[in-house]
Design a protein around this motif. Structure first.
Motif, PDB file in Angstrom:
ATOM      1  N   PRO A  87       3.686  15.058 -13.538  1.00 19.98           N
ATOM      2  CA  PRO A  87       2.622  14.573 -14.420  1.00 19.98           C
ATOM      3  C   PRO A  87       3.120  14.231 -15.831  1.00 19.98           C
ATOM      4  O   PRO A  87       2.413  13.583 -16.586  1.00 19.98           O
ATOM      5  CB  PRO A  87       1.633  15.735 -14.449  1.00 19.98           C
ATOM      6  N   GLN A  88       4.324  14.631 -16.214  1.00 25.10           N
ATOM      7  CA  GLN A  88       4.817  14.370 -17.569  1.00 25.10           C
ATOM      8  C   GLN A  88       5.175  12.906 -17.776  1.00 25.10           C
ATOM      9  O   GLN A  88       5.217  12.434 -18.886  1.00 25.10           O
ATOM     10  CB  GLN A  88       6.029  15.244 -17.844  1.00 25.10           C
ATOM     11  N   GLN A  89       5.457  12.194 -16.738  1.00 25.67           N
ATOM     12  CA  GLN A  89       5.910  10.803 -16.882  1.00 25.67           C
ATOM     13  C   GLN A  89       4.789   9.868 -17.115  1.00 25.67           C
ATOM     14  O   GLN A  89       3.794   9.685 -16.802  1.00 25.67           O
ATOM     15  CB  GLN A  89       6.702  10.377 -15.666  1.00 25.67           C
ATOM     16  N   SER A 120       4.258  10.257  -6.742  1.00 27.92           N
ATOM     17  CA  SER A 120       5.270  10.588  -7.746  1.00 27.92           C
ATOM     18  C   SER A 120       4.611  11.032  -9.043  1.00 27.92           C
ATOM     19  O   SER A 120       5.068  11.974  -9.701  1.00 27.92           O
ATOM     20  CB  SER A 120       6.170   9.386  -8.022  1.00 27.92           C
ATOM     21  N   ARG A 121       3.542  10.349  -9.451  1.00 24.73           N
ATOM     22  CA  ARG A 121       2.829  10.722 -10.678  1.00 24.73           C
ATOM     23  C   ARG A 121       2.164  12.079 -10.546  1.00 24.73           C
ATOM     24  O   ARG A 121       2.094  12.842 -11.498  1.00 24.73           O
ATOM     25  CB  ARG A 121       1.797   9.656 -11.034  1.00 24.73           C
ATOM     26  N   LYS A 126       0.835  -1.206   0.000  1.00 22.38           N
ATOM     27  CA  LYS A 126       0.000   0.000   0.000  1.00 22.38           C
ATOM     28  C   LYS A 126       0.865   1.250   0.000  1.00 22.38           C
ATOM     29  O   LYS A 126       0.586   2.219  -0.717  1.00 22.38           O
ATOM     30  CB  LYS A 126      -0.934   0.006   1.204  1.00 22.38           C
ATOM     31  N   LEU A 127       1.933   1.234   0.808  1.00 22.56           N
ATOM     32  CA  LEU A 127       2.833   2.380   0.844  1.00 22.56           C
ATOM     33  C   LEU A 127       3.520   2.600  -0.499  1.00 22.56           C
ATOM     34  O   LEU A 127       3.692   3.736  -0.942  1.00 22.56           O
ATOM     35  CB  LEU A 127       3.873   2.211   1.957  1.00 22.56           C
ATOM     36  N   LYS A 128       3.909   1.520  -1.162  1.00 29.61           N
ATOM     37  CA  LYS A 128       4.521   1.636  -2.484  1.00 29.61           C
ATOM     38  C   LYS A 128       3.534   2.236  -3.472  1.00 29.61           C
ATOM     39  O   LYS A 128       3.891   3.090  -4.288  1.00 29.61           O
ATOM     40  CB  LYS A 128       4.986   0.269  -2.987  1.00 29.61           C
ATOM     41  N   ASN A 129       2.277   1.800  -3.406  1.00 27.15           N
ATOM     42  CA  ASN A 129       1.251   2.335  -4.300  1.00 27.15           C
ATOM     43  C   ASN A 129       1.028   3.823  -4.045  1.00 27.15           C
ATOM     44  O   ASN A 129       0.899   4.609  -4.992  1.00 27.15           O
ATOM     45  CB  ASN A 129      -0.061   1.572  -4.137  1.00 27.15           C
ATOM     46  N   ILE A 130       0.973   4.212  -2.800  1.00 30.27           N
ATOM     47  CA  ILE A 130       0.793   5.623  -2.452  1.00 30.27           C
ATOM     48  C   ILE A 130       1.979   6.437  -2.939  1.00 30.27           C
ATOM     49  O   ILE A 130       1.816   7.518  -3.513  1.00 30.27           O
ATOM     50  CB  ILE A 130       0.592   5.790  -0.930  1.00 30.27           C
TER      51      ILE A 130
END
Length: 109
Positions: free
Chosen positions: A107-109, A102-103, A93-97
């Motif tokens: 937002p360009q990635q 990060s996204r 869950k922490l990795k997903n958050i």
């Protein structure tokens, strides 16, 4: 290979371990009080006492575990597996958050 300190503890009986644990715990409490009031000549002895208590508790627990029946051991293993699964889920869950954050930040990635 076990060091000398651990070999001495392994050689003790269960009652000796409990008595030593009580004695050192009381000595640690007295030393902490003395250290807070007027200071100790060698404050590192507090660390030595804490480590000895930890060694005694570890030996005490390992003896308890060695006496467990097969059913109790399997139950213990199941509990540990369940805890590990819960921890892994929390990490995911922490990795997903973190990924989502990060996204949002880039937002360009």
């Amino acid at each position: 290979m076990a060091n000398k300190k651990n070999q001495d503890i392994v050689a003790l009986s269960e009652t000796d371990i409990k008595n030593t644990l009580i004695e050192i715990s009381m000595d640690l409490q007295k030393a902490r009080f003395t250290h807070s009031v007027k200071g100790l000549d060698n404050p590192s002895q507090l660390k030595v006492m804490r480590k000895k208590i930890a060694r005694l508790k570890t030996e005490e627990r390992s003896r308890e575990v060695s006496k467990l029946t097969e059913a109790e051991l399997s139950k213990r293993t199941k509990i540990r597996a369940r805890r590990k699964k819960t921890i892994n889920q929390k990490h995911q869950k922490l990795k997903n958050i973190h990924s989502l954050w990060s996204r949002i930040q880039n937002p360009q990635q």
